[in-house]
Design a protein around this motif. Structure first.
Motif, PDB file in Angstrom:
ATOM      1  N   ALA A 251       0.830  -1.222   0.000  1.00  0.00           N
ATOM      2  CA  ALA A 251       0.000   0.000   0.000  1.00  0.00           C
ATOM      3  C   ALA A 251       0.859   1.265   0.000  1.00  0.00           C
ATOM      4  O   ALA A 251       1.922   1.303   0.622  1.00  0.00           O
ATOM      5  N   VAL A 252       0.369   2.301  -0.716  1.00  0.00           N
ATOM      6  CA  VAL A 252       1.060   3.597  -0.706  1.00  0.00           C
ATOM      7  C   VAL A 252       0.479   4.403   0.458  1.00  0.00           C
ATOM      8  O   VAL A 252      -0.737   4.589   0.560  1.00  0.00           O
ATOM      9  N   ILE A 253       1.370   4.866   1.339  1.00  0.00           N
ATOM     10  CA  ILE A 253       0.906   5.540   2.559  1.00  0.00           C
ATOM     11  C   ILE A 253       1.281   7.013   2.509  1.00  0.00           C
ATOM     12  O   ILE A 253       2.430   7.363   2.260  1.00  0.00           O
ATOM     13  N   ASN A 254       0.288   7.871   2.764  1.00  0.00           N
ATOM     14  CA  ASN A 254       0.551   9.315   2.724  1.00  0.00           C
ATOM     15  C   ASN A 254       0.565   9.958   4.107  1.00  0.00           C
ATOM     16  O   ASN A 254       0.999  11.095   4.255  1.00  0.00           O
ATOM     17  N   ASP A 255       0.030   9.256   5.116  1.00  0.00           N
ATOM     18  CA  ASP A 255      -0.115   9.922   6.414  1.00  0.00           C
ATOM     19  C   ASP A 255       0.846   9.392   7.475  1.00  0.00           C
ATOM     20  O   ASP A 255       0.654   9.626   8.654  1.00  0.00           O
ATOM     21  N   GLY A 256       1.878   8.652   7.081  1.00  0.00           N
ATOM     22  CA  GLY A 256       2.812   8.138   8.067  1.00  0.00           C
ATOM     23  C   GLY A 256       3.922   7.362   7.406  1.00  0.00           C
ATOM     24  O   GLY A 256       4.070   7.382   6.177  1.00  0.00           O
ATOM     25  N   MET A 257       4.724   6.692   8.243  1.00  0.00           N
ATOM     26  CA  MET A 257       5.838   5.930   7.662  1.00  0.00           C
ATOM     27  C   MET A 257       5.830   4.514   8.212  1.00  0.00           C
ATOM     28  O   MET A 257       5.380   4.261   9.339  1.00  0.00           O
ATOM     29  N   ALA A 258       6.353   3.598   7.391  1.00  0.00           N
ATOM     30  CA  ALA A 258       6.428   2.194   7.812  1.00  0.00           C
ATOM     31  C   ALA A 258       7.540   2.052   8.845  1.00  0.00           C
ATOM     32  O   ALA A 258       8.645   2.557   8.649  1.00  0.00           O
ATOM     33  N   VAL A 259       7.228   1.425   9.969  1.00  0.00           N
ATOM     34  CA  VAL A 259       8.261   1.246  11.001  1.00  0.00           C
ATOM     35  C   VAL A 259       8.628  -0.225  11.189  1.00  0.00           C
ATOM     36  O   VAL A 259       9.596  -0.535  11.878  1.00  0.00           O
ATOM     37  N   ALA A 260       7.847  -1.129  10.599  1.00  0.00           N
ATOM     38  CA  ALA A 260       8.196  -2.560  10.690  1.00  0.00           C
ATOM     39  C   ALA A 260       7.455  -3.325   9.599  1.00  0.00           C
ATOM     40  O   ALA A 260       6.342  -2.942   9.205  1.00  0.00           O
ATOM     41  N   ASP A 261       8.097  -4.371   9.093  1.00  0.00           N
ATOM     42  CA  ASP A 261       7.450  -5.250   8.118  1.00  0.00           C
ATOM     43  C   ASP A 261       6.956  -6.502   8.826  1.00  0.00           C
ATOM     44  O   ASP A 261       7.649  -7.046   9.688  1.00  0.00           O
ATOM     45  N   LEU A 262       5.757  -6.912   8.475  1.00  0.00           N
ATOM     46  CA  LEU A 262       5.227  -8.172   9.018  1.00  0.00           C
ATOM     47  C   LEU A 262       5.055  -9.111   7.825  1.00  0.00           C
ATOM     48  O   LEU A 262       3.951  -9.291   7.301  1.00  0.00           O
ATOM     49  N   ASP A 263       6.171  -9.661   7.359  1.00  0.00           N
ATOM     50  CA  ASP A 263       6.155 -10.453   6.127  1.00  0.00           C
ATOM     51  C   ASP A 263       5.226 -11.665   6.227  1.00  0.00           C
ATOM     52  O   ASP A 263       4.584 -12.033   5.242  1.00  0.00           O
ATOM     53  N   VAL A 265       2.366 -11.950   7.349  1.00  0.00           N
ATOM     54  CA  VAL A 265       0.963 -11.660   6.983  1.00  0.00           C
ATOM     55  C   VAL A 265       0.901 -10.688   5.793  1.00  0.00           C
ATOM     56  O   VAL A 265      -0.171 -10.165   5.465  1.00  0.00           O
ATOM     57  N   ASN A 266       2.051 -10.416   5.184  1.00  0.00           N
ATOM     58  CA  ASN A 266       2.132  -9.495   4.044  1.00  0.00           C
ATOM     59  C   ASN A 266       1.639  -8.086   4.398  1.00  0.00           C
ATOM     60  O   ASN A 266       0.938  -7.430   3.615  1.00  0.00           O
ATOM     61  N   LYS A 267       2.005  -7.625   5.590  1.00  0.00           N
ATOM     62  CA  LYS A 267       1.561  -6.289   6.051  1.00  0.00           C
ATOM     63  C   LYS A 267       2.779  -5.512   6.559  1.00  0.00           C
ATOM     64  O   LYS A 267       3.865  -6.078   6.758  1.00  0.00           O
ATOM     65  N   LYS A 268       2.540  -4.227   6.803  1.00  0.00           N
ATOM     66  CA  LYS A 268       3.561  -3.416   7.459  1.00  0.00           C
ATOM     67  C   LYS A 268       2.889  -2.565   8.539  1.00  0.00           C
ATOM     68  O   LYS A 268       1.670  -2.291   8.473  1.00  0.00           O
ATOM     69  N   ILE A 269       3.706  -2.168   9.546  1.00  0.00           N
ATOM     70  CA  ILE A 269       3.164  -1.304  10.611  1.00  0.00           C
ATOM     71  C   ILE A 269       3.469   0.143  10.243  1.00  0.00           C
ATOM     72  O   ILE A 269       4.627   0.489   9.968  1.00  0.00           O
ATOM     73  N   ILE A 270       2.435   0.961  10.223  1.00  0.00           N
ATOM     74  CA  ILE A 270       2.588   2.381   9.891  1.00  0.00           C
ATOM     75  C   ILE A 270       2.499   3.207  11.175  1.00  0.00           C
ATOM     76  O   ILE A 270       1.621   2.959  12.017  1.00  0.00           O
ATOM     77  N   TYR A 271       3.400   4.171  11.304  1.00  0.00           N
ATOM     78  CA  TYR A 271       3.356   5.099  12.435  1.00  0.00           C
ATOM     79  C   TYR A 271       2.989   6.490  11.919  1.00  0.00           C
ATOM     80  O   TYR A 271       3.616   6.998  10.983  1.00  0.00           O
ATOM     81  N   SER A 272       1.967   7.061  12.502  1.00  0.00           N
ATOM     82  CA  SER A 272       1.518   8.381  12.082  1.00  0.00           C
ATOM     83  C   SER A 272       1.435   9.284  13.316  1.00  0.00           C
ATOM     84  O   SER A 272       0.719   8.972  14.274  1.00  0.00           O
ATOM     85  N   LYS A 273       2.204  10.372  13.300  1.00  0.00           N
ATOM     86  CA  LYS A 273       2.166  11.289  14.457  1.00  0.00           C
ATOM     87  C   LYS A 273       1.253  12.456  14.110  1.00  0.00           C
ATOM     88  O   LYS A 273       1.417  13.104  13.079  1.00  0.00           O
ATOM     89  N   ARG A 274       0.279  12.730  14.955  1.00  0.00           N
ATOM     90  CA  ARG A 274      -0.642  13.848  14.723  1.00  0.00           C
ATOM     91  C   ARG A 274      -0.302  14.953  15.723  1.00  0.00           C
ATOM     92  O   ARG A 274      -0.524  14.790  16.925  1.00  0.00           O
ATOM     93  N   GLU A 275       0.244  16.042  15.195  1.00  0.00           N
ATOM     94  CA  GLU A 275       0.636  17.169  16.054  1.00  0.00           C
ATOM     95  C   GLU A 275      -0.610  17.869  16.596  1.00  0.00           C
ATOM     96  O   GLU A 275      -1.693  17.756  16.030  1.00  0.00           O
ATOM     97  N   LYS A 276      -0.407  18.623  17.651  1.00  0.00           N
ATOM     98  CA  LYS A 276      -1.529  19.324  18.284  1.00  0.00           C
ATOM     99  C   LYS A 276      -2.146  20.363  17.328  1.00  0.00           C
ATOM    100  O   LYS A 276      -1.420  21.115  16.678  1.00  0.00           O
ATOM    101  N   ILE A 277      -3.453  20.349  17.256  1.00  0.00           N
ATOM    102  CA  ILE A 277      -4.162  21.390  16.506  1.00  0.00           C
ATOM    103  C   ILE A 277      -4.637  22.403  17.555  1.00  0.00           C
ATOM    104  O   ILE A 277      -5.258  22.013  18.553  1.00  0.00           O
ATOM    105  N   GLU A 278      -4.313  23.673  17.355  1.00  0.00           N
ATOM    106  CA  GLU A 278      -4.687  24.674  18.365  1.00  0.00           C
ATOM    107  C   GLU A 278      -6.213  24.828  18.428  1.00  0.00           C
ATOM    108  O   GLU A 278      -6.860  25.036  17.408  1.00  0.00           O
ATOM    109  N   VAL A 279      -6.755  24.674  19.609  1.00  0.00           N
ATOM    110  CA  VAL A 279      -8.199  24.839  19.776  1.00  0.00           C
ATOM    111  C   VAL A 279      -8.463  25.383  21.183  1.00  0.00           C
ATOM    112  O   VAL A 279      -7.783  24.981  22.139  1.00  0.00           O
ATOM    113  N   ASN A 280      -9.377  26.332  21.288  1.00  0.00           N
ATOM    114  CA  ASN A 280      -9.783  26.825  22.601  1.00  0.00           C
ATOM    115  C   ASN A 280     -11.010  26.003  23.000  1.00  0.00           C
ATOM    116  O   ASN A 280     -12.147  26.325  22.636  1.00  0.00           O
TER     117      ASN A 280
END
Ligand SMILES: NC(=O)c1ccc[n+]([C@@H]2O[C@H](COP(=O)([O-])OP(=O)(O)OC[C@H]3O[C@@H](n4cnc5c(N)ncnc54)[C@H](O)[C@@H]3O)[C@@H](O)[C@H]2O)c1
Length: 298
Positions: A251-263, A265-280
Protein backbone atom coordinates in the motif's frame (compact mmCIF):
# COMPACT_ATOMS: atom_id res chain seq x y z
CA UNK A 1 -30.93 37.76 18.20
CA UNK A 2 -28.18 36.93 20.69
CA UNK A 3 -28.66 34.30 23.39
CA UNK A 4 -28.73 35.77 26.89
CA UNK A 5 -26.31 33.99 29.23
CA UNK A 6 -25.70 34.17 32.98
CA UNK A 7 -22.89 32.59 34.99
CA UNK A 8 -23.35 30.95 38.42
CA UNK A 9 -20.06 30.51 40.29
CA UNK A 10 -17.19 32.90 39.60
CA UNK A 11 -14.28 30.84 40.93
CA UNK A 12 -11.45 29.50 38.79
CA UNK A 13 -13.63 27.90 36.09
CA UNK A 14 -16.51 30.37 36.34
CA UNK A 15 -14.16 33.28 35.57
CA UNK A 16 -12.92 31.49 32.46
CA UNK A 17 -16.48 30.68 31.29
CA UNK A 18 -17.45 34.33 31.82
CA UNK A 19 -14.55 35.48 29.64
CA UNK A 20 -15.56 33.01 26.90
CA UNK A 21 -18.97 34.67 26.61
CA UNK A 22 -17.29 38.05 26.09
CA UNK A 23 -15.46 36.37 23.19
CA UNK A 24 -18.69 35.29 21.46
CA UNK A 25 -20.23 38.75 20.89
CA UNK A 26 -22.15 37.73 17.75
CA UNK A 27 -24.10 34.94 19.38
CA UNK A 28 -23.92 35.42 23.15
CA UNK A 29 -24.95 38.31 25.37
CA UNK A 30 -23.36 38.07 28.81
CA UNK A 31 -26.07 39.34 31.15
CA UNK A 32 -24.38 38.87 34.51
CA UNK A 33 -22.55 36.77 37.05
CA UNK A 34 -23.72 35.30 40.36
CA UNK A 35 -21.77 33.75 43.26
CA UNK A 36 -22.42 33.00 46.90
CA UNK A 37 -19.40 35.20 47.72
CA UNK A 38 -20.14 38.95 47.16
CA UNK A 39 -16.44 39.83 46.75
CA UNK A 40 -16.11 37.27 43.96
CA UNK A 41 -19.20 38.71 42.26
CA UNK A 42 -17.74 42.22 42.41
CA UNK A 43 -14.39 41.19 40.94
CA UNK A 44 -15.90 39.07 38.15
CA UNK A 45 -18.50 41.68 37.14
CA UNK A 46 -15.94 44.50 37.06
CA UNK A 47 -13.46 42.41 35.08
CA UNK A 48 -16.02 41.40 32.45
CA UNK A 49 -18.02 44.66 32.45
CA UNK A 50 -21.31 42.95 33.22
CA UNK A 51 -23.84 43.06 36.06
CA UNK A 52 -23.11 41.24 39.32
CA UNK A 53 -25.84 39.43 41.26
CA UNK A 54 -25.81 38.27 44.88
CA UNK A 55 -29.20 36.61 44.40
CA UNK A 56 -29.65 33.96 41.69
CA UNK A 57 -33.41 34.60 41.58
CA UNK A 58 -32.77 38.14 40.28
CA UNK A 59 -30.54 36.97 37.43
CA UNK A 60 -32.65 34.02 36.24
CA UNK A 61 -35.59 35.97 34.68
CA UNK A 62 -33.11 37.91 32.50
CA UNK A 63 -31.40 34.97 30.76
CA UNK A 64 -32.05 32.13 28.27
CA UNK A 65 -29.31 29.89 29.66
CA UNK A 66 -27.02 29.59 32.67
CA UNK A 67 -23.48 28.27 33.04
CA UNK A 68 -23.31 26.46 36.39
CA UNK A 69 -19.69 26.52 37.61
CA UNK A 70 -20.20 26.58 41.36
CA UNK A 71 -18.30 24.06 43.53
CA UNK A 72 -19.55 20.51 42.81
CA UNK A 73 -21.48 20.17 46.08
CA UNK A 74 -23.63 23.12 44.94
CA UNK A 75 -24.34 21.89 41.38
CA UNK A 76 -27.63 20.17 42.20
CA UNK A 77 -29.17 23.04 44.16
CA UNK A 78 -28.16 25.77 41.70
CA UNK A 79 -28.93 23.72 38.56
CA UNK A 80 -32.36 22.71 39.86
CA UNK A 81 -33.27 26.37 40.49
CA UNK A 82 -32.22 27.21 36.92
CA UNK A 83 -34.27 24.35 35.41
CA UNK A 84 -37.32 25.14 37.54
CA UNK A 85 -37.09 28.72 36.22
CA UNK A 86 -37.19 27.29 32.66
CA UNK A 87 -33.53 28.00 31.80
CA UNK A 88 -31.16 25.82 29.76
CA UNK A 89 -27.99 24.89 31.63
CA UNK A 90 -24.37 24.21 30.91
CA UNK A 91 -23.13 22.47 34.05
CA UNK A 92 -19.48 21.85 34.86
CA UNK A 93 -18.35 18.28 35.38
CA UNK A 94 -19.22 16.22 37.34
CA UNK A 95 -22.92 16.85 36.68
CA UNK A 96 -23.74 16.38 40.39
CA UNK A 97 -22.17 14.98 43.54
CA UNK A 98 -24.53 11.96 43.58
CA UNK A 99 -26.07 9.74 40.90
CA UNK A 100 -29.59 10.33 42.25
CA UNK A 101 -29.20 14.11 41.93
CA UNK A 102 -27.94 13.73 38.36
CA UNK A 103 -30.90 11.54 37.37
CA UNK A 104 -33.34 14.02 38.92
CA UNK A 105 -31.85 16.94 36.95
CA UNK A 106 -31.93 14.98 33.68
CA UNK A 107 -35.59 14.00 34.27
CA UNK A 108 -36.50 17.59 35.13
CA UNK A 109 -34.80 18.91 31.98
CA UNK A 110 -36.64 16.32 29.83
CA UNK A 111 -39.97 17.21 31.41
CA UNK A 112 -39.38 20.92 30.72
CA UNK A 113 -37.77 20.38 27.31
CA UNK A 114 -34.57 22.12 28.40
CA UNK A 115 -30.95 21.47 27.48
CA UNK A 116 -28.36 20.18 29.95
CA UNK A 117 -24.82 20.23 28.57
CA UNK A 118 -22.12 18.87 30.88
CA UNK A 119 -18.62 20.37 30.72
CA UNK A 120 -16.85 17.19 29.67
CA UNK A 121 -14.18 19.30 28.02
CA UNK A 122 -11.94 16.42 26.95
CA UNK A 123 -14.38 15.73 24.09
CA UNK A 124 -12.83 18.87 22.55
CA UNK A 125 -9.23 17.80 23.21
CA UNK A 126 -7.28 17.97 19.91
CA UNK A 127 -5.72 14.52 20.49
CA UNK A 128 -9.18 13.01 21.06
CA UNK A 129 -10.53 14.83 17.98
CA UNK A 130 -8.01 12.87 15.86
CA UNK A 131 -10.14 9.77 16.42
CA UNK A 132 -12.73 11.19 13.97
CA UNK A 133 -10.32 10.17 11.19
CA UNK A 134 -10.40 6.49 12.14
CA UNK A 135 -12.84 3.68 12.71
CA UNK A 136 -12.71 3.17 16.43
CA UNK A 137 -13.78 -0.15 17.95
CA UNK A 138 -11.74 -0.48 21.13
CA UNK A 139 -10.97 -3.89 22.58
CA UNK A 140 -8.89 -2.45 25.42
CA UNK A 141 -8.42 1.09 26.77
CA UNK A 142 -5.81 2.13 29.30
CA UNK A 143 -6.34 5.60 30.83
CA UNK A 144 -3.99 7.35 33.23
CA UNK A 145 -4.90 10.72 34.68
CA UNK A 146 -2.48 11.85 37.38
CA UNK A 147 -2.23 15.30 38.93
CA UNK A 148 -0.50 17.02 41.83
CA UNK A 149 -2.81 17.72 44.76
CA UNK A 150 -5.12 20.74 44.34
CA UNK A 151 -7.74 21.52 47.00
CA UNK A 152 -10.11 22.81 44.29
CA UNK A 153 -12.17 19.81 43.23
CA UNK A 154 -11.20 17.83 46.34
CA UNK A 155 -14.74 18.25 47.74
CA UNK A 156 -15.58 15.05 45.82
CA UNK A 157 -13.66 11.80 45.21
CA UNK A 158 -10.95 11.59 42.54
CA UNK A 159 -13.43 9.59 40.45
CA UNK A 160 -15.77 12.59 40.15
CA UNK A 161 -12.92 15.10 40.16
CA UNK A 162 -10.61 13.58 37.50
CA UNK A 163 -11.54 10.07 36.37
CA UNK A 164 -14.96 11.32 35.19
CA UNK A 165 -13.22 12.76 32.11
CA UNK A 166 -11.90 9.35 31.05
CA UNK A 167 -15.15 7.57 31.97
CA UNK A 168 -16.97 9.99 29.65
CA UNK A 169 -14.50 9.44 26.77
CA UNK A 170 -14.68 5.67 27.18
CA UNK A 171 -18.50 5.62 27.21
CA UNK A 172 -18.49 7.78 24.08
CA UNK A 173 -16.28 5.23 22.29
CA UNK A 174 -17.53 1.86 23.51
CA UNK A 175 -21.11 1.34 22.41
CA UNK A 176 -22.01 -1.48 24.76
CA UNK A 177 -23.60 -1.99 28.15
CA UNK A 178 -21.35 -2.62 31.13
CA UNK A 179 -21.07 -6.18 32.42
CA UNK A 180 -18.97 -5.66 35.51
CA UNK A 181 -16.92 -3.06 37.38
CA UNK A 182 -14.02 -3.79 39.76
CA UNK A 183 -12.54 -0.89 41.65
CA UNK A 184 -10.03 -0.08 44.35
CA UNK A 185 -9.45 3.31 45.93
CA UNK A 186 -7.56 4.88 48.80
CA UNK A 187 -8.17 8.10 50.76
CA UNK A 188 -4.72 9.57 51.35
CA UNK A 189 -5.17 13.23 52.27
CA UNK A 190 -8.90 13.92 52.01
CA UNK A 191 -11.88 12.03 53.47
CA UNK A 192 -12.69 10.59 50.06
CA UNK A 193 -10.77 8.56 47.48
CA UNK A 194 -7.63 10.34 46.25
CA UNK A 195 -6.29 7.52 44.10
CA UNK A 196 -8.40 4.97 42.28
CA UNK A 197 -8.07 2.12 39.84
CA UNK A 198 -11.15 0.89 38.00
CA UNK A 199 -11.60 -1.97 35.56
CA UNK A 200 -14.75 -1.84 33.46
CA UNK A 201 -15.76 -4.92 31.47
CA UNK A 202 -18.30 -4.33 28.71
CA UNK A 203 -20.82 -6.86 27.38
CA UNK A 204 -19.17 -6.74 23.93
CA UNK A 205 -15.91 -8.01 25.50
CA UNK A 206 -14.10 -4.65 25.58
CA UNK A 207 -12.22 -3.78 28.76
CA UNK A 208 -11.15 -0.38 30.12
CA UNK A 209 -8.59 0.06 32.85
CA UNK A 210 -8.54 3.51 34.42
CA UNK A 211 -6.20 5.01 36.99
CA UNK A 212 -6.71 8.46 38.46
CA UNK A 213 -4.66 10.09 41.19
CA UNK A 214 -4.56 13.59 42.64
CA UNK A 215 -1.49 12.65 44.69
CA UNK A 216 1.05 12.63 41.92
CA UNK A 217 4.30 14.59 41.63
CA UNK A 218 3.81 15.06 37.90
CA UNK A 219 0.81 15.61 35.67
CA UNK A 220 -0.06 12.83 33.21
CA UNK A 221 -3.09 12.40 30.94
CA UNK A 222 -2.60 9.36 28.75
CA UNK A 223 -5.38 7.55 26.92
CA UNK A 224 -4.37 4.45 24.97
CA UNK A 225 -6.73 2.55 22.69
CA UNK A 226 -5.96 -0.98 21.47
CA UNK A 227 -8.07 -2.60 18.77
CA UNK A 228 -7.74 -4.91 15.81
CA UNK A 229 -4.92 -3.64 13.54
CA UNK A 230 -4.62 -0.29 15.39
CA UNK A 231 -3.04 1.22 18.49
CA UNK A 232 -3.80 4.87 19.24
CA UNK A 233 -1.87 6.59 22.01
CA UNK A 234 -3.36 9.97 22.94
CA UNK A 235 -1.56 12.45 25.13
CA UNK A 236 -4.46 14.55 26.40
CA UNK A 237 -2.01 16.88 28.13
CA UNK A 238 0.03 17.87 25.07
CA UNK A 239 -2.74 17.24 22.50
CA UNK A 240 -0.49 14.95 20.44
CA UNK A 241 -1.69 11.60 19.09
CA UNK A 242 0.64 8.72 18.11
CA UNK A 243 -1.11 6.24 15.88
CA UNK A 244 0.08 2.83 14.73
CA UNK A 245 -1.87 0.75 12.24
CA UNK A 246 -1.41 -2.19 9.91
CA UNK A 247 -1.45 -1.65 6.13
CA UNK A 248 -0.96 -4.01 3.19
CA UNK A 249 2.73 -4.44 2.39
CA UNK A 250 2.36 -2.83 -1.05
CA UNK A 251 0.00 0.00 0.00
CA UNK A 252 1.06 3.60 -0.71
CA UNK A 253 0.91 5.54 2.56
CA UNK A 254 0.55 9.31 2.72
CA UNK A 255 -0.11 9.92 6.41
CA UNK A 256 2.81 8.14 8.07
CA UNK A 257 5.84 5.93 7.66
CA UNK A 258 6.43 2.19 7.81
CA UNK A 259 8.26 1.25 11.00
CA UNK A 260 8.20 -2.56 10.69
CA UNK A 261 7.45 -5.25 8.12
CA UNK A 262 5.23 -8.17 9.02
CA UNK A 263 6.16 -10.45 6.13
CA UNK A 264 4.31 -13.43 7.58
CA UNK A 265 0.96 -11.66 6.98
CA UNK A 266 2.13 -9.50 4.04
CA UNK A 267 1.56 -6.29 6.05
CA UNK A 268 3.56 -3.42 7.46
CA UNK A 269 3.16 -1.30 10.61
CA UNK A 270 2.59 2.38 9.89
CA UNK A 271 3.36 5.10 12.43
CA UNK A 272 1.52 8.38 12.08
CA UNK A 273 2.17 11.29 14.46
CA UNK A 274 -0.64 13.85 14.72
CA UNK A 275 0.64 17.17 16.05
CA UNK A 276 -1.53 19.32 18.28
CA UNK A 277 -4.16 21.39 16.51
CA UNK A 278 -4.69 24.67 18.36
CA UNK A 279 -8.20 24.84 19.78
CA UNK A 280 -9.78 26.83 22.60
CA UNK A 281 -11.79 23.94 24.05
CA UNK A 282 -13.58 26.09 26.63
CA UNK A 283 -14.66 28.57 23.97
CA UNK A 284 -15.90 25.77 21.69
CA UNK A 285 -17.97 24.10 24.40
CA UNK A 286 -19.57 27.45 25.28
CA UNK A 287 -20.22 28.14 21.59
CA UNK A 288 -21.89 24.72 21.32
CA UNK A 289 -24.04 25.51 24.35
CA UNK A 290 -25.23 28.80 22.87
CA UNK A 291 -25.92 27.16 19.49
CA UNK A 292 -27.72 24.27 21.18
CA UNK A 293 -30.09 26.89 22.63
CA UNK A 294 -30.44 29.11 19.56
CA UNK A 295 -30.37 26.50 16.78
CA UNK A 296 -31.43 23.35 18.64
CA UNK A 297 -28.05 21.90 17.61
CA UNK A 298 -27.18 18.83 19.75
N1 LIG B 1 -13.87 21.01 33.03
C1 LIG B 1 -12.78 20.94 33.77
O1 LIG B 1 -11.75 20.45 33.34
C2 LIG B 1 -12.82 21.50 35.16
C3 LIG B 1 -11.64 21.94 35.77
C4 LIG B 1 -11.73 22.47 37.06
C5 LIG B 1 -12.96 22.53 37.71
N2 LIG B 1 -14.08 22.07 37.09
C6 LIG B 1 -15.39 22.10 37.77
O2 LIG B 1 -15.83 23.44 37.89
C7 LIG B 1 -16.55 23.61 39.10
C8 LIG B 1 -15.97 24.79 39.86
O3 LIG B 1 -14.62 24.51 40.15
P1 LIG B 1 -13.55 25.68 40.40
O4 LIG B 1 -12.23 25.06 40.21
O5 LIG B 1 -13.90 26.89 39.63
O6 LIG B 1 -13.78 25.94 41.96
P2 LIG B 1 -13.56 27.29 42.77
O7 LIG B 1 -13.50 26.89 44.19
O8 LIG B 1 -12.44 28.10 42.20
O9 LIG B 1 -14.90 28.12 42.50
C9 LIG B 1 -16.15 27.75 42.97
C10 LIG B 1 -16.99 29.02 43.14
O10 LIG B 1 -18.34 28.62 43.43
C11 LIG B 1 -18.84 29.44 44.47
N3 LIG B 1 -19.90 28.67 45.11
C12 LIG B 1 -19.77 27.52 45.84
N4 LIG B 1 -20.98 27.05 46.18
C13 LIG B 1 -21.90 27.92 45.67
C14 LIG B 1 -23.31 27.95 45.67
N5 LIG B 1 -24.04 27.01 46.28
N6 LIG B 1 -23.93 28.98 45.03
C15 LIG B 1 -23.19 29.94 44.41
N7 LIG B 1 -21.85 29.95 44.37
C16 LIG B 1 -21.20 28.95 45.00
C17 LIG B 1 -17.66 29.77 45.34
O11 LIG B 1 -17.86 30.94 46.09
C18 LIG B 1 -16.53 29.91 44.29
O12 LIG B 1 -16.43 31.25 43.83
C19 LIG B 1 -16.46 22.28 39.85
O13 LIG B 1 -17.64 21.55 39.65
C20 LIG B 1 -15.32 21.55 39.19
O14 LIG B 1 -15.47 20.15 39.16
C21 LIG B 1 -14.03 21.59 35.83
Amino acid sequence: MRTKIGIAGCGHLGKLHTKMHTMLPDISELIGVYDINPETVKTASELNKCRGFNDLEELLPLVDGMVVAVATQGHYEVAKKCLLAGKHIFIEKPITATVEQGIELVELAKEKNLIIQVGQIERYNPAFSQLKNFEIEPKFIEAHRLAPFNPRGADVSVVLDLMIHDIDLILSLIKSDIERIDAAGVAVVTDTTDIANVRIKFKNGAVANLTASRMSLKKMRKFRIFQEHKYLSLDLDTGIADIFYLADKEAVINDGMAVADLDFVNKKIIYSKREKIEVNALLEENRDFVEAISKGKP
